[in-house]
Design a protein around this motif. Structure first.
Motif, PDB file in Angstrom:
ATOM      1  N   GLU A  88      18.319   3.939  -5.804  1.00 27.69           N
ATOM      2  CA  GLU A  88      17.382   3.235  -4.946  1.00 27.69           C
ATOM      3  C   GLU A  88      15.953   3.729  -5.176  1.00 27.69           C
ATOM      4  O   GLU A  88      15.735   4.825  -5.680  1.00 27.69           O
ATOM      5  N   TYR A  89      15.026   2.906  -4.777  1.00 31.28           N
ATOM      6  CA  TYR A  89      13.629   3.325  -4.795  1.00 31.28           C
ATOM      7  C   TYR A  89      13.381   4.268  -3.624  1.00 31.28           C
ATOM      8  O   TYR A  89      13.835   4.019  -2.507  1.00 31.28           O
ATOM      9  N   VAL A  90      12.665   5.346  -3.900  1.00 30.89           N
ATOM     10  CA  VAL A  90      12.306   6.285  -2.845  1.00 30.89           C
ATOM     11  C   VAL A  90      10.785   6.326  -2.739  1.00 30.89           C
ATOM     12  O   VAL A  90      10.069   6.158  -3.732  1.00 30.89           O
ATOM     13  N   GLU A  91      10.310   6.538  -1.540  1.00 24.43           N
ATOM     14  CA  GLU A  91       8.870   6.566  -1.342  1.00 24.43           C
ATOM     15  C   GLU A  91       8.292   7.882  -1.865  1.00 24.43           C
ATOM     16  O   GLU A  91       8.865   8.961  -1.660  1.00 24.43           O
ATOM     17  N   VAL A  92       7.174   7.774  -2.543  1.00 29.04           N
ATOM     18  CA  VAL A  92       6.470   8.936  -3.054  1.00 29.04           C
ATOM     19  C   VAL A  92       5.024   8.863  -2.583  1.00 29.04           C
ATOM     20  O   VAL A  92       4.568   7.831  -2.076  1.00 29.04           O
ATOM     21  N   SER A  93       4.298   9.923  -2.754  1.00 19.90           N
ATOM     22  CA  SER A  93       2.901   9.927  -2.321  1.00 19.90           C
ATOM     23  C   SER A  93       2.024   9.251  -3.375  1.00 19.90           C
ATOM     24  O   SER A  93       2.434   9.041  -4.523  1.00 19.90           O
ATOM     25  N   GLU A  94       0.808   8.961  -2.985  1.00 22.33           N
ATOM     26  CA  GLU A  94      -0.137   8.366  -3.929  1.00 22.33           C
ATOM     27  C   GLU A  94      -0.392   9.287  -5.112  1.00 22.33           C
ATOM     28  O   GLU A  94      -0.452   8.837  -6.260  1.00 22.33           O
ATOM     29  N   GLY A  95      -0.510  10.582  -4.834  1.00 24.52           N
ATOM     30  CA  GLY A  95      -0.742  11.532  -5.911  1.00 24.52           C
ATOM     31  C   GLY A  95       0.426  11.612  -6.868  1.00 24.52           C
ATOM     32  O   GLY A  95       0.236  11.676  -8.092  1.00 24.52           O
ATOM     33  N   GLY A 126       0.778  -1.233   0.000  1.00 31.97           N
ATOM     34  CA  GLY A 126       0.000   0.000   0.000  1.00 31.97           C
ATOM     35  C   GLY A 126       0.805   1.275   0.000  1.00 31.97           C
ATOM     36  O   GLY A 126       0.247   2.371   0.132  1.00 31.97           O
ATOM     37  N   ARG A 127       2.131   1.168  -0.187  1.00 26.07           N
ATOM     38  CA  ARG A 127       2.989   2.343  -0.231  1.00 26.07           C
ATOM     39  C   ARG A 127       3.619   2.429  -1.623  1.00 26.07           C
ATOM     40  O   ARG A 127       3.840   1.419  -2.288  1.00 26.07           O
ATOM     41  N   TYR A 128       3.927   3.660  -2.036  1.00 24.31           N
ATOM     42  CA  TYR A 128       4.301   3.916  -3.423  1.00 24.31           C
ATOM     43  C   TYR A 128       5.781   4.293  -3.499  1.00 24.31           C
ATOM     44  O   TYR A 128       6.278   5.096  -2.693  1.00 24.31           O
ATOM     45  N   TYR A 129       6.462   3.759  -4.515  1.00 17.89           N
ATOM     46  CA  TYR A 129       7.899   3.961  -4.643  1.00 17.89           C
ATOM     47  C   TYR A 129       8.264   4.237  -6.102  1.00 17.89           C
ATOM     48  O   TYR A 129       7.592   3.759  -7.028  1.00 17.89           O
ATOM     49  N   CYS A 130       9.338   5.000  -6.256  1.00 13.99           N
ATOM     50  CA  CYS A 130       9.830   5.309  -7.600  1.00 13.99           C
ATOM     51  C   CYS A 130      11.352   5.245  -7.609  1.00 13.99           C
ATOM     52  O   CYS A 130      12.014   5.751  -6.690  1.00 13.99           O
ATOM     53  N   CYS A 131      11.890   4.630  -8.637  1.00 13.35           N
ATOM     54  CA  CYS A 131      13.335   4.650  -8.896  1.00 13.35           C
ATOM     55  C   CYS A 131      13.558   5.593 -10.072  1.00 13.35           C
ATOM     56  O   CYS A 131      13.142   5.302 -11.195  1.00 13.35           O
ATOM     57  N   TYR A 132      14.190   6.739  -9.824  1.00 10.85           N
ATOM     58  CA  TYR A 132      14.334   7.777 -10.831  1.00 10.85           C
ATOM     59  C   TYR A 132      15.469   7.514 -11.819  1.00 10.85           C
ATOM     60  O   TYR A 132      15.551   8.164 -12.860  1.00 10.85           O
ATOM     61  N   ALA A 133      16.353   6.593 -11.504  1.00 14.95           N
ATOM     62  CA  ALA A 133      17.481   6.276 -12.390  1.00 14.95           C
ATOM     63  C   ALA A 133      17.664   4.761 -12.423  1.00 14.95           C
ATOM     64  O   ALA A 133      18.618   4.221 -11.851  1.00 14.95           O
ATOM     65  N   PRO A 134      16.755   4.052 -13.080  1.00 14.69           N
ATOM     66  CA  PRO A 134      16.758   2.588 -13.000  1.00 14.69           C
ATOM     67  C   PRO A 134      17.992   1.923 -13.590  1.00 14.69           C
ATOM     68  O   PRO A 134      18.271   0.762 -13.284  1.00 14.69           O
ATOM     69  N   PHE A 135      18.760   2.632 -14.407  1.00 16.36           N
ATOM     70  CA  PHE A 135      19.946   2.029 -15.015  1.00 16.36           C
ATOM     71  C   PHE A 135      21.219   2.340 -14.226  1.00 16.36           C
ATOM     72  O   PHE A 135      22.315   1.972 -14.633  1.00 16.36           O
ATOM     73  N   ASP A 136      21.055   3.037 -13.122  1.00 18.21           N
ATOM     74  CA  ASP A 136      22.173   3.323 -12.223  1.00 18.21           C
ATOM     75  C   ASP A 136      22.126   2.280 -11.096  1.00 18.21           C
ATOM     76  O   ASP A 136      21.176   2.232 -10.312  1.00 18.21           O
TER      77      ASP A 136
END
Length: 438
Positions: free
Chosen positions: A346-353, A332-342
């Motif tokens: 790491e994945y960082v937590e972001v909000s649902e919006g 139920g928590r949201y994550y994004c990896c902004y540089a997937p080829f690096d």
């Protein structure tokens, strides 16, 4: 503008001496020669601004500031300015005296219809002298023509391309019949243009494709130069809207109540656009709007949420639609990896919006409508306006990413500002006047 007779490049002042003896006519064309620096405009340039040039400069300003002046005064102004600039002996005044005696500009202009598209390397306008002794006048006016026309042509071309991509998206997603695409791209450019005249002519150019605008003086200009009548037809319009100073005035702690006051007391019906990123845009989307749902759904009108900072594509469409990022949902928590080829990224937590995007969140909170081909868009009780840093490429990416998420931009307005209209030059379409001599 005073000294209208001197609205030319200084090096042109003595050209009447330089043409071959016996020259009787100079025939020049105004042509978009290249779209090298504006590749989206491969179909050509929109023809626009010619009536403005003719009525404002070639008639009004030449009459007021040259022909209607006493000859002695008009010629003296020319003499004194040129003498201190390049030396009157290098230019002379006889040709200026003869022009004043004639009492009008002896030129003939032919042009493609304004609003049409002129292909690259095809002349959109020609100009020639009509009396042989004034052969020099044609290209004497080149500087004025170029200075006045390149911006309205280029801005009208940009507006057309925004409209073209909008129509593609509307057709692809089957916009409903009550979706007014004339307001889907809104002119926010006035404050960032190179002066009021630039704002007006570019604002008129925007109106060749859209009705949504904040550039009030462009309406009067369209009436004056293009015979529009805003009392009888829709030329341009906007809606009540806030700005950051308004949203700050109530304080951060009372921001929710500021929204409530605007929605329920100041504008209890109709459309109102509210700047929503003064402090924390995602708090507004994820917390305030659900709390205001009852009031918003009960209103007779639409509440438009407006962010104008950050990456517009990601904010509207969500990080999950960005092909350059990796996203995931874990417990139920949201994550994004902004540089997937690096490998160190790491994945960082972001909000649902942030994960889903503002447009999706409006649908989640207020409900969805569906087009005939199955694309969703939020309830018409709400809308989204992004008013900063929109470009043709970003517009395209927004629509494509919404399509990929099965959404249609029926309730989305893009604010087109000086980042589009002032970020161009005469070279964008290679606009230039070139002569032929007889």
């Amino acid at each position: 503008m005073k000294e209208t007779i001197l609205l030319t490049d200084g090096y042109k002042l003595g050209h009447h001496f330089q043409y071959p003896k016996g020259t009787e006519m100079v025939y020049s064309n105004w042509t978009p020669r290249s779209c090298k620096y504006f590749p989206e405009a491969s179909e050509g340039s929109v023809v626009f601004g010619i009536q403005y040039l003719v009525k404002e400069y070639l008639i009004k300003q030449f009459n007021e500031n040259f022909f209607n002046l006493p000859k002695e005064q008009a010629v003296k102004e020319f003499h004194d300015r040129v003498d201190s600039f390049v030396g009157i002996s290098n230019v002379g005044i006889e040709h200026i005296e003869a022009l004043h005696d004639l009492g009008y500009l002896p030129i003939e202009i032919k042009a493609l219809p304004e609003g049409s598209v002129c292909p690259i390397r095809v002349p959109m306008m020609t100009i020639k002298n009509t009396l042989p002794e004034f052969f020099w006048l044609t290209n004497y006016l080149e500087t004025l023509i170029s200075s006045v026309l390149w911006l309205p042509c280029t801005s009208a071309t940009s507006a057309r391309l925004y409209k073209k991509e909008l129509k593609r998206h509307a057709k692809r997603t089957s916009f409903p019949g009550d979706a007014n695409i004339g307001f889907a791209c809104h002119d926010f450019s006035m404050r960032g243009m190179a002066g009021i005249e630039a704002a007006i002519v570019s604002g008129m150019a925007h109106m060749t494709s859209f009705c949504g605008s904040e550039t009030i003086p462009a309406i009067r200009a369209v009436e004056e130069y293009y015979n529009a009548d805003s009392s009888k037809e829709l030329v341009a319009a906007t809606v009540p809207a806030t700005e950051h100073s308004v949203m700050c005035a109530g304080g951060k702690e009372d921001e929710l109540e500021t929204f409530r006051r605007l929605i329920c007391e100041v504008y209890p019906k109709g459309i109102v656009s509210i700047v929503s990123d003064t402090w924390d845009f995602w708090q507004v989307v994820e917390d305030f709007l659900p709390k205001l749902k009852k009031e918003i759904m009960a209103r007779d009108g639409r509440v438009v949420i407006r962010p104008d900072s950050g990456d517009p594509v990601d904010i509207i469409c969500g990080l999950r639609t960005n092909p350059h990022f990796n996203t995931r949902i874990v417990e139920g928590r949201y994550y994004c990896c902004y540089a997937p080829f690096d490998i160190d990224s790491e994945y960082v937590e972001v909000s649902e919006g942030q994960y889903y995007g503002a447009y999706y969140m409006l649908g989640k909170t207020f409900g969805w409508n569906t087009t005939d081909t199955g694309f969703r868009y939020p309830s018409t009780k709400v809308g989204l306006l992004y008013g900063d840093s929109i470009t043709l490429e970003r517009q395209k990416q927004i629509y494509l990413r919404l399509e990929g998420a099965s959404m249609a931009a029926c309730n989305l307005v893009l604010g087109v500002g000086s980042f589009t209209y002032q970020f161009k030059s005469r070279d964008s379409l290679g606009l230039t006047a070139r002569p032929f001599i007889q």
